[in-house]
Design a protein around this motif. Structure first.
Motif, mmCIF file in Angstrom:
data_model
loop_
_atom_site.group_PDB
_atom_site.id
_atom_site.type_symbol
_atom_site.label_atom_id
_atom_site.label_comp_id
_atom_site.label_asym_id
_atom_site.label_seq_id
_atom_site.Cartn_x
_atom_site.Cartn_y
_atom_site.Cartn_z
ATOM 1 N N THR A 233 0.821 -1.211 0.000
ATOM 2 C CA THR A 233 0.000 0.000 0.000
ATOM 3 C C THR A 233 0.855 1.262 0.000
ATOM 4 O OG1 THR A 233 -0.123 -0.040 2.402
ATOM 5 C CG2 THR A 233 -1.908 -1.145 1.186
ATOM 6 N N ASN A 234 2.153 1.118 -0.201
ATOM 7 C CA ASN A 234 3.054 2.267 -0.230
ATOM 8 C C ASN A 234 2.896 3.000 -1.563
ATOM 9 O OD1 ASN A 234 5.123 4.106 -0.137
ATOM 10 N ND2 ASN A 234 6.723 2.608 0.347
ATOM 11 N N PRO A 235 2.399 4.244 -1.546
ATOM 12 C CA PRO A 235 2.190 4.981 -2.790
ATOM 13 C C PRO A 235 3.461 5.604 -3.363
ATOM 14 C CG PRO A 235 1.530 6.338 -0.945
ATOM 15 C CD PRO A 235 1.945 4.996 -0.391
ATOM 16 N N ILE A 236 4.528 5.576 -2.610
ATOM 17 C CA ILE A 236 5.763 6.243 -3.045
ATOM 18 C C ILE A 236 6.302 5.673 -4.362
ATOM 19 C CG2 ILE A 236 8.143 6.844 -2.411
ATOM 20 C CD1 ILE A 236 6.052 8.323 -0.751
ATOM 21 N N PRO A 237 6.481 4.355 -4.496
ATOM 22 C CA PRO A 237 7.000 3.841 -5.769
ATOM 23 C C PRO A 237 6.129 4.235 -6.971
ATOM 24 C CG PRO A 237 7.146 2.144 -4.091
ATOM 25 C CD PRO A 237 6.347 3.281 -3.501
ATOM 26 N N ALA A 238 4.825 4.209 -6.793
ATOM 27 C CA ALA A 238 3.931 4.587 -7.897
ATOM 28 C C ALA A 238 4.097 6.063 -8.242
ATOM 29 C CB ALA A 238 2.482 4.285 -7.521
ATOM 30 N N ARG A 239 4.228 6.902 -7.224
ATOM 31 C CA ARG A 239 4.415 8.344 -7.481
ATOM 32 C C ARG A 239 5.747 8.601 -8.179
ATOM 33 N NH1 ARG A 239 3.268 12.127 -2.517
ATOM 34 N NH2 ARG A 239 3.478 13.686 -4.155
ATOM 35 N N PHE B 208 7.258 22.286 -3.839
ATOM 36 C CA PHE B 208 8.280 23.229 -3.385
ATOM 37 C C PHE B 208 7.740 24.634 -3.129
ATOM 38 C CE2 PHE B 208 10.957 20.043 -5.532
ATOM 39 C CZ PHE B 208 11.951 19.862 -4.591
ATOM 40 N N ASP B 209 6.548 24.906 -3.602
ATOM 41 C CA ASP B 209 5.932 26.225 -3.451
ATOM 42 C C ASP B 209 6.800 27.331 -4.063
ATOM 43 O OD1 ASP B 209 3.752 27.793 -2.729
ATOM 44 O OD2 ASP B 209 4.640 28.353 -0.803
ATOM 45 N N THR B 210 7.466 26.981 -5.172
ATOM 46 C CA THR B 210 8.268 27.947 -5.933
ATOM 47 C C THR B 210 8.107 27.613 -7.413
ATOM 48 O OG1 THR B 210 10.252 26.567 -5.969
ATOM 49 C CG2 THR B 210 10.057 28.118 -4.132
ATOM 50 N N GLU B 211 8.582 28.509 -8.255
ATOM 51 C CA GLU B 211 8.594 28.220 -9.685
ATOM 52 C C GLU B 211 9.686 27.191 -9.971
ATOM 53 O OE1 GLU B 211 6.619 29.164 -12.406
ATOM 54 O OE2 GLU B 211 5.376 29.666 -10.677
ATOM 55 N N PRO B 212 9.453 26.289 -10.919
ATOM 56 C CA PRO B 212 10.479 25.283 -11.228
ATOM 57 C C PRO B 212 11.703 25.933 -11.863
ATOM 58 C CG PRO B 212 8.616 25.091 -12.711
ATOM 59 C CD PRO B 212 8.249 26.113 -11.699
ATOM 60 N N PRO B 213 12.877 25.355 -11.632
ATOM 61 C CA PRO B 213 14.089 25.906 -12.233
ATOM 62 C C PRO B 213 14.141 25.603 -13.721
ATOM 63 C CG PRO B 213 14.589 23.882 -11.086
ATOM 64 C CD PRO B 213 13.134 24.182 -10.825
ATOM 65 N N GLU C 259 11.269 12.749 0.834
ATOM 66 C CA GLU C 259 11.609 13.592 1.977
ATOM 67 C C GLU C 259 10.364 13.973 2.770
ATOM 68 O OE1 GLU C 259 14.305 17.544 2.482
ATOM 69 O OE2 GLU C 259 12.750 17.635 0.942
ATOM 70 N N LEU C 260 9.288 14.335 2.071
ATOM 71 C CA LEU C 260 8.059 14.719 2.754
ATOM 72 C C LEU C 260 7.412 13.531 3.469
ATOM 73 C CD1 LEU C 260 6.563 17.182 0.125
ATOM 74 C CD2 LEU C 260 7.557 17.756 2.358
ATOM 75 N N THR C 261 7.603 12.346 2.939
ATOM 76 C CA THR C 261 7.021 11.151 3.537
ATOM 77 C C THR C 261 7.862 10.623 4.700
ATOM 78 O OG1 THR C 261 6.073 10.535 1.411
ATOM 79 C CG2 THR C 261 6.209 8.805 3.069
ATOM 80 N N HIS C 262 9.165 10.547 4.490
ATOM 81 C CA HIS C 262 10.044 9.900 5.471
ATOM 82 C C HIS C 262 10.896 10.882 6.269
ATOM 83 C CE1 HIS C 262 8.948 6.093 3.694
ATOM 84 N NE2 HIS C 262 9.341 6.505 2.513
#
Length: 150
Positions: A4-10, A30-35, A52-55
């Motif tokens: 049920t880990n969604p990380i690999p799918a994402r 990131f709440d910023t414009e992409p580089p 990073e946000l998950t773990h």
């Protein structure tokens, strides 16, 4: 038992997203414009950010240690830091270029380059000295192809 880990799918989904979708994902995470970097860079940074946000990110002591190692490597010189070490030739490599009938040999050193027994921080400085005009040193010595306008 179902995973049920969604990380690999994402992470896998990043490879199939369009550029616009990647940019949208960047803004959301990131709440910023992409580089303005290439797709691969954006995919890898997004992949890291999702994990990073998950773990959780790096521990503060790990960040400090990496910063200390970086300082030891480049002595705090921002210009050196920007040169990717995997692009710079191996120390001891000899770069040979013929210019107006004269062969010029540059040796890659730990701190930069050496030409005619004199140290230089950049190949561009050497190319300028040889030619008397401004050159991209990486182009001059054949390490990077100059893109010509069509």
């Amino acid at each position: 038992m179902t995973d049920t880990n969604p990380i690999p799918a994402r992470l896998a989904a990043l490879k199939t997203m369009s550029g616009a979708e990647l940019k949208k994902q960047w803004r959301a995470l990131f709440d910023t414009e992409p580089p303005l970097f290439n797709r691969r860079y954006i995919e890898t940074r997004l992949g890291y950010r999702i994990q990073e946000l998950t773990h959780g990110g790096l521990k503060p002591e790990t960040v400090r240690r990496l910063q200390d190692l970086g300082e030891q490597l480049d002595g705090g010189n921002i210009a050196t830091r920007r040169i990717r070490t995997d692009l710079k030739p191996i120390i001891g490599t000899r770069l040979i270029r013929e210019w107006q009938g004269t062969e010029h040999c540059v040796t890659v050193t730990r701190d930069g380059f050496e030409w005619q027994g004199r140290p230089y921080k950049s190949l561009s400085a050497i190319a300028r000295t040889i030619t008397g005009t401004r050159w991209n040193g990486w182009v001059f010595f054949g390490l990077k192809h100059h893109r010509r306008a069509a």
